[in-house]
Structure formats: structure tokens, C-alpha cells
Design an enzyme around this catalytic site. Structure first.
Site, PDB file in Angstrom:
ATOM      1  CE  LYS A  22      36.199 -24.071  17.401  1.00 49.78           C
ATOM      2  NZ  LYS A  22      36.157 -24.662  16.047  1.00 49.78           N
ATOM      3  CG  ASN A  23      36.403 -21.218  14.356  1.00 54.83           C
ATOM      4  OD1 ASN A  23      36.938 -22.251  14.755  1.00 54.83           O
ATOM      5  ND2 ASN A  23      35.093 -21.110  14.215  1.00 54.83           N
ATOM      6  NE  ARG A  94      35.642 -29.985   8.482  1.00 56.17           N
ATOM      7  CZ  ARG A  94      36.013 -30.083   7.217  1.00 56.17           C
ATOM      8  NH1 ARG A  94      36.314 -31.268   6.762  1.00 56.17           N
ATOM      9  NH2 ARG A  94      36.126 -29.042   6.443  1.00 56.17           N
ATOM     10  CB  CYS A 118      32.509 -33.309  11.179  1.00 56.12           C
ATOM     11  SG  CYS A 118      31.624 -31.811  10.796  1.00 56.12           S
ATOM     12  NE  ARG A 123      32.562 -28.345   7.962  1.00 58.05           N
ATOM     13  CZ  ARG A 123      33.010 -28.136   9.197  1.00 58.05           C
ATOM     14  NH1 ARG A 123      32.631 -28.918  10.152  1.00 58.05           N
ATOM     15  NH2 ARG A 123      33.874 -27.183   9.445  1.00 58.05           N
ATOM     16  N   PRO A 124      33.059 -30.625   2.321  1.00 56.62           N
ATOM     17  CG  PRO A 124      31.974 -29.839   0.408  1.00 56.62           C
ATOM     18  CD  PRO A 124      31.732 -30.187   1.844  1.00 56.62           C
ATOM     19  CG  ASP A 126      34.176 -28.218  -3.608  1.00 52.34           C
ATOM     20  OD1 ASP A 126      33.951 -28.275  -2.381  1.00 52.34           O
ATOM     21  OD2 ASP A 126      33.484 -27.548  -4.397  1.00 52.34           O
ATOM     22  CG  LEU A 127      34.511 -24.002  -2.897  1.00 47.48           C
ATOM     23  CD1 LEU A 127      33.627 -23.112  -2.012  1.00 47.48           C
ATOM     24  CD2 LEU A 127      34.305 -23.666  -4.367  1.00 47.48           C
ATOM     25  CG  ASP A 307      30.237 -21.600  14.097  1.00 49.11           C
ATOM     26  OD1 ASP A 307      31.397 -21.170  13.947  1.00 49.11           O
ATOM     27  OD2 ASP A 307      29.752 -22.517  13.419  1.00 49.11           O
ATOM     28  NE  ARG A 399      36.717 -30.469  18.145  1.00 52.96           N
ATOM     29  CZ  ARG A 399      36.632 -30.915  16.891  1.00 52.96           C
ATOM     30  NH1 ARG A 399      35.818 -31.902  16.609  1.00 52.96           N
ATOM     31  NH2 ARG A 399      37.318 -30.353  15.926  1.00 52.96           N
TER      32      ARG A 399
HETATM   33  C1  EPZ Z   1      34.667 -22.473   9.449  1.00 49.15           C
HETATM   34  O1  EPZ Z   1      34.558 -23.779   8.927  1.00 49.15           O
HETATM   35  C2  EPZ Z   1      34.603 -22.635  10.957  1.00 49.15           C
HETATM   36  N1  EPZ Z   1      35.728 -23.461  11.416  1.00 49.15           N
HETATM   37  C3  EPZ Z   1      33.263 -23.284  11.344  1.00 49.15           C
HETATM   38  O2  EPZ Z   1      33.218 -23.317  12.769  1.00 49.15           O
HETATM   39  C4  EPZ Z   1      32.133 -22.391  10.845  1.00 49.15           C
HETATM   40  O3  EPZ Z   1      30.896 -23.005  11.129  1.00 49.15           O
HETATM   41  C5  EPZ Z   1      32.266 -22.194   9.329  1.00 49.15           C
HETATM   42  O4  EPZ Z   1      33.569 -21.637   9.028  1.00 49.15           O
HETATM   43  C6  EPZ Z   1      31.214 -21.235   8.784  1.00 49.15           C
HETATM   44  O5  EPZ Z   1      31.313 -20.004   9.424  1.00 49.15           O
HETATM   45  C7  EPZ Z   1      36.962 -22.905  11.474  1.00 49.15           C
HETATM   46  O6  EPZ Z   1      37.153 -21.744  11.144  1.00 49.15           O
HETATM   47  C8  EPZ Z   1      38.065 -23.788  11.954  1.00 49.15           C
HETATM   48  P1  EPZ Z   1      33.205 -23.007   5.242  1.00 49.15           P
HETATM   49  P2  EPZ Z   1      34.831 -24.024   7.337  1.00 49.15           P
HETATM   50  O7  EPZ Z   1      34.328 -23.456   4.378  1.00 49.15           O
HETATM   51  O8  EPZ Z   1      35.945 -23.164   6.896  1.00 49.15           O
HETATM   52  C9  EPZ Z   1      30.819 -25.494   2.039  1.00 49.15           C
HETATM   53  C10 EPZ Z   1      32.778 -24.243  14.885  1.00 49.15           C
HETATM   54  O9  EPZ Z   1      31.756 -24.682  15.437  1.00 49.15           O
HETATM   55  N2  EPZ Z   1      32.146 -25.698   1.415  1.00 49.15           N
HETATM   56  O10 EPZ Z   1      32.858 -21.559   5.298  1.00 49.15           O
HETATM   57  O11 EPZ Z   1      34.923 -25.491   7.114  1.00 49.15           O
HETATM   58  C11 EPZ Z   1      30.684 -26.320   3.312  1.00 49.15           C
HETATM   59  O12 EPZ Z   1      30.242 -27.638   3.003  1.00 49.15           O
HETATM   60  C12 EPZ Z   1      33.069 -24.586  13.426  1.00 49.15           C
HETATM   61  O13 EPZ Z   1      33.625 -23.499  15.438  1.00 49.15           O
HETATM   62  C13 EPZ Z   1      32.210 -26.299   0.166  1.00 49.15           C
HETATM   63  O14 EPZ Z   1      31.183 -26.655  -0.407  1.00 49.15           O
HETATM   64  O15 EPZ Z   1      33.465 -23.482   6.744  1.00 49.15           O
HETATM   65  C14 EPZ Z   1      29.656 -25.581   4.104  1.00 49.15           C
HETATM   66  O16 EPZ Z   1      28.367 -25.934   3.649  1.00 49.15           O
HETATM   67  C15 EPZ Z   1      32.007 -25.480  12.826  1.00 49.15           C
HETATM   68  N3  EPZ Z   1      33.428 -26.496  -0.419  1.00 49.15           N
HETATM   69  C16 EPZ Z   1      29.915 -24.114   3.722  1.00 49.15           C
HETATM   70  O17 EPZ Z   1      30.697 -24.151   2.521  1.00 49.15           O
HETATM   71  C17 EPZ Z   1      34.591 -26.107   0.197  1.00 49.15           C
HETATM   72  O18 EPZ Z   1      35.687 -26.301  -0.396  1.00 49.15           O
HETATM   73  C18 EPZ Z   1      30.671 -23.352   4.807  1.00 49.15           C
HETATM   74  O19 EPZ Z   1      31.918 -23.905   4.892  1.00 49.15           O
HETATM   75  C19 EPZ Z   1      34.505 -25.515   1.478  1.00 49.15           C
HETATM   76  C20 EPZ Z   1      33.279 -25.312   2.069  1.00 49.15           C
END
Ligand code: EPZ
Length: 419
Positions: A22-23, A94, A118, A123-124, A126-127, A307, A399
Site C-alpha cells: 500500500k505504502n 492523507r 488522523c 501528522r504535520p 511542514d517538512l 506500523d 484500507r
Molecule cells: C508513512 O506515513 C506511512 N504512510 C505510514 O503508514 C507510516 O506509519 C509512516 O510513514 C512511518 O513509517 C504512507 O507511506 C502512505 P512520516 P508518513 O512522514 O509519510 C512527523 C500505515 O499504517 N512529520 O515518516 O505520513 C510525523 O508527525 C501508515 O500504513 C513531521 O513532523 O510518515 C510523524 O511523527 C500509518 N513533519 C513522523 O514524522 C512532516 O512534514 C513520521 O511521519 C512529516 C512528518
């Protein structure tokens, strides 16, 4: 509202084939917008999230054809004119935010509803935005939408990610493929899904080096062509079935996996006294009678995946001794705990830590899936619980898991779905 009714305890035995990740397919559908022509994807999982992502790129003007039986998806972005990702779609998924990089790179602008939080956290993004601004985009927040635009063309830049965010790495990498000059992403995420996206982009003609390491270099090109790509197997679906085999004392062969993607999960399960044999594209799980308690901390890849945290919490409820699980990635990913406690698990939450008293007898009862992986954790617990469990709101599970009830029945589970 869909319900799973599960009779326990059972012992899972046999073989199960894992679907595409999925991811991986979600960012790759966004990336297909970058091409001048049609792309074809194989091993595409038939998931709700994939349907929503297809709906989004169609609303932008792309032509999409999905044949779930053949697990094949084609996307032709030739007529993409619209640059708006509306609230009703972004709010459901998202990952829709991942079209911002491709739209900025291809169309010079994007207007995307700010993804809400969610269940698991705020889930910001900003990066993601920090990367686009570094590449010359201007960002304005307007009535809940993020509007990004660049005058002429994105320009390559050096970007350091404060956190190795998967989504930010993917969004910036996609934008950089058509930027002018070189982009370097430092402290990049190294998840297998980032590498799979890079493999697809390179097959389209992108010049990317270093995906899978913490420094990715992208030299922008003028255009990218459509390509074909086979999606990698879903390591989280595979891990979920590994834990289901372990908690039921089963003997299961999990096919269509990349064992190296599951290293952190296999290592932890071996520590819990589960026998794991790795073949080229399959993993054989043989659970002993005794499950040992563990201490687990979630980390970005190649650490233990967040996950898989909920699923392991269920397993530890049956382990002998006390376990500690620390969730370092998301701020609210313990919603499965209250539901597991209804089944008799003894778990205490202290901030980001869950302390689990093991060897508890789990009892079947009514529980509620609050999010995708929490739902998976409740299914796992119900397989090992005494009596009948009813899990409501299993749309969350749809999902991320293709026909999970069918796959579990093939392994001997007594599970029925009621819509
Ligand atoms: C991806 O989400 C996955 N989703 C998530 O899977 C997975 O849990 C996550 O990576 C971590 O491995 C998809 O790939 C579609 P992140 P993503 O950006 O990209 C913070 C599932 O169950 N952050 O690595 O949103 C954020 O708040 C889902 O399949 C910022 O602060 O994850 C979090 O604490 C759930 N600013 C951490 O980083 C940003 O701009 C990890 O987020 C982006 C993220």
C-alpha cells in the site's frame, strides 16, 4: 459498518500470498503524474486507499484503468489540467498530499486541502513544505488549503530533513526529478517504499542516486516518460501474518515477500522464541508453545516499524512475563490498548510507553477498530482469544489489507465478515 466475527482460539497452518505494498503504490500513483505518457503497474493491491488515490488523480484529469483481478493499474496523465486536491478526498486519504510535489514540478502550482490529523496523530506536513520552499516555491495558507506555486521552474537545492519523514522524502524526491539542477536530500527516509518509488522514477528517466541511504541526490531532467513497474510486496501485511501465526502457535509459509524488508520484525519474533526460516521470496514461521516477553521501541527503518507496533502489543499480551513497547514515531498510536483490555489484556500506558503483563487469557468480546493497524491487532488477538469476538468498523482494515478474512480462512481461521 462492516464487522468481523472471529471464533477462537485457532492454530493457523498453511500458506498465504502477500499483496503489493500500500505504502509503495500510493506515492507511485502520485509520481505517475510526472510522466508525458501512460504508466502500467503490476501487483497493485485492491485496497480502499488505492481507489481513493485513483479517484484523486482522475479528478486532476488523468485517465485511470484499474483491473483488480489482474492487480494491474494504468495511469495516463496526459490531460492533467486541474491542480486542486479537494478536502473531501484529502480528508479520506492523507497520502493525497503526495500529489503536491508532482503537480509543482509538472504544472508549477498545486492547491491541496491541508491534510487533517488522523486517529494516530496530528501528522504535520511542514517538512514537505520546507523542501518545496527551498526549491523556490511560494506557499500560502488559504481557508484550509495550501496553495503552492513556482514562477518558472523548481530549482535544485540542498535540503536537510529534521526528521527522516517518509512522505517528505518522497514528495521532495518527486518534485526534484523535473527541477533545474541538483537536489540533495539529507537525513532522508530509507524505507523500502522510498526505494521502490525511486526505482519507478529512474525507469521513467529520472536521474536519482542514493535512495535507500540517508542522502539522495537527484539531477533534474526536462521530462519523464511513462514506464511499467511491479510494486514490492507489502512488508507490513507480511509482518501482520507473521504475528498472527506466532500468537496462534501456528506453522505458516508466507509467500511473495522480500525477507530483508522484514529483518526488524523477524529479529524481534526470534527474540520471542518464534522459529523463522527465510527463503528467497518466502518466510516460514513456526511458533513454539512459549512466547517470550520483549522490549520494543519503534524507529524509522531499519528500526522496528511503527506500523507493526499494535500487532506486537497483541502478541505480547500472550507472552510470558512483562513487556515494554515504546512508540517513538506517532503521538497517539495506542488506541488498540483499551480494546485489548476489554479482551482481558493487562496493559498500562505511560506516555509513549505501553507496559504489558503477559500470559493473560484473552476472552472473545465486542471491540472496535479505531484505525488500520489497531484493527489488525484486534484480529490477531481475537484469533487467540477464547470464544467469539466481534470487531466493528473493519472498514479501517480494508484500507491496508486485501481480503484479510479470506486469507486467514485459508490458514484455518474461523472468521466471517458481515457488512
Ligand atoms: C508513512 O506515513 C506511512 N504512510 C505510514 O503508514 C507510516 O506509519 C509512516 O510513514 C512511518 O513509517 C504512507 O507511506 C502512505 P512520516 P508518513 O512522514 O509519510 C512527523 C500505515 O499504517 N512529520 O515518516 O505520513 C510525523 O508527525 C501508515 O500504513 C513531521 O513532523 O510518515 C510523524 O511523527 C500509518 N513533519 C513522523 O514524522 C512532516 O512534514 C513520521 O511521519 C512529516 C512528518
Amino acid at each position: 459498518m462492516a464487522i468481523f466475527r472471529i471464533e477462537g482460539p485457532v492454530t493457523l497452518n498453511g500458506r498465504v500470498r502477500i499483496s503489493g505494498a500500500k505504502n509503495s503504490i500510493l506515492p507511485i500513483i502520485a509520481a505517475s503524474l510526472l510522466a508525458e505518457g501512460e504508466s502500467v503497474f503490476e501487483e497493485v493491491p485492491h485496497l480502499k486507499d488505492v481507489e481513493i488515490m485513483c479517484e484523486l488523480v482522475e479528478s486532476l484529469g488523468a485517465k485511470v484503468k484499474f483491473s483488480p483481478k489482474e492487480s494491474r493499474l494504468t495511469v495516463d496523465p496526459a490531460n492533467v489540467e486541474n491542480i486542486l486536491a479537494p478536502y473531501e478526498l484529502v480528508n479520506k486519504l492523507r497520502a493525497s498530499f503526495l500529489v503536491m510535489g508532482p503537480l509543482l514540478a509538472k504544472k508549477g502550482q498545486a492547491k491541496i486541502s491541508l491534510p487533517g490529523g488522523c486517529a494516530i496523530g496530528s501528522r504535520p506536513v511542514d517538512l514537505h513544505l520546507k523542501g518545496f520552499v527551498a526549491m523556490g516555491a511560494s506557499i500560502i495558507y488559504n481557508h484550509g488549503y495550501i496553495e503552492a506555486r513556482v514562477n518558472r521552474r523548481l530549482k535544485g537545492s540542498k535540503i536537510y530533513l529534521d526528521f527522516p519523514s517518509v512522505g517528505a522524502t518522497e514528495n521532495i524526491m518527486m518534485a526534484a526529478t523535473l527541477a533545474k539542477g541538483q537536489t540533495i536530500i539529507e537525513n532522508a527516509a530509507i524505507e523500502p517504499e522510498v526505494v521502490d518509488l525511486s526505482t519507478y522514477l529512474v525507469s521513467m528517466g529520472a536521474d536519482i542516486r542514493g535512495a535507500g541511504t540517508d542522502t539522495i541526490k537527484i539531477n533534474g531532467t526536462d521530462k519523464l516518460k511513462g514506464s511499467t513497474h511491479t510494486i514490492i510486496p507489502d512488508r507490513i501485511e507480511a509482518g501482520t501474518f507473521m504475528v498472527a501465526a506466532a500468537i496462534t502457535g501456528g506453522d505458516v509459509i508466507i509467500e511473495n515477500v522480500v525477507p530483508s524488508h522484514l529483518k526488524p520484525v523477524s529479529a524481534k519474533l526470534r527474540e520471542a522464541n518464534i522459529e523463522i526460516a527465510e527463503e528467497l521470496t518466502s518466510i516460514h514461521i513456526k511458533a513454539g508453545k512459549k512466547i517470550k516477553s520483549l522490549d520494543i521501541k519503534t524507529h524509522p527503518y531499519p528500526g522496528f516499524p511503527t506500523d507493526m507496533q499494535a500487532q506486537m502489543t497483541s502478541l505480547m499480551a500472550k507472552a510470558t512475563g512483562t513487556s515494554m513497547i515504546v512508540e517513538t514515531i506517532f503521538e497517539n498510536r495506542f488506541m488498540h490498548v483499551n480494546e485489548l483490555k476489554r479482551m482481558g489484556a493487562r496493559i498500562k500506558i505511560d506516555g509513549r510507553s505501553a507496559i504489558i503483563e503477559g500470559a493473560m487469557k484473552l476472552m472473545g468480546t465486542q471491540v472496535k477498530a479505531t484505525d488500520l493497524r489497531a484493527g489488525a491487532a484486534l484480529i490477531i488477538a481475537a484469533l487467540a482469544a477464547e470464544g467469539t469476538s466481534e470487531i466493528i468498523d473493519v472498514e479501517h482494515v480494508d484500507r491496508g489489507y486485501v481480503s484479510i478474512d479470506q486469507k486467514l480462512r485459508q490458514l484455518g481461521a474461523k472468521i466471517e465478515r458481515f457488512d
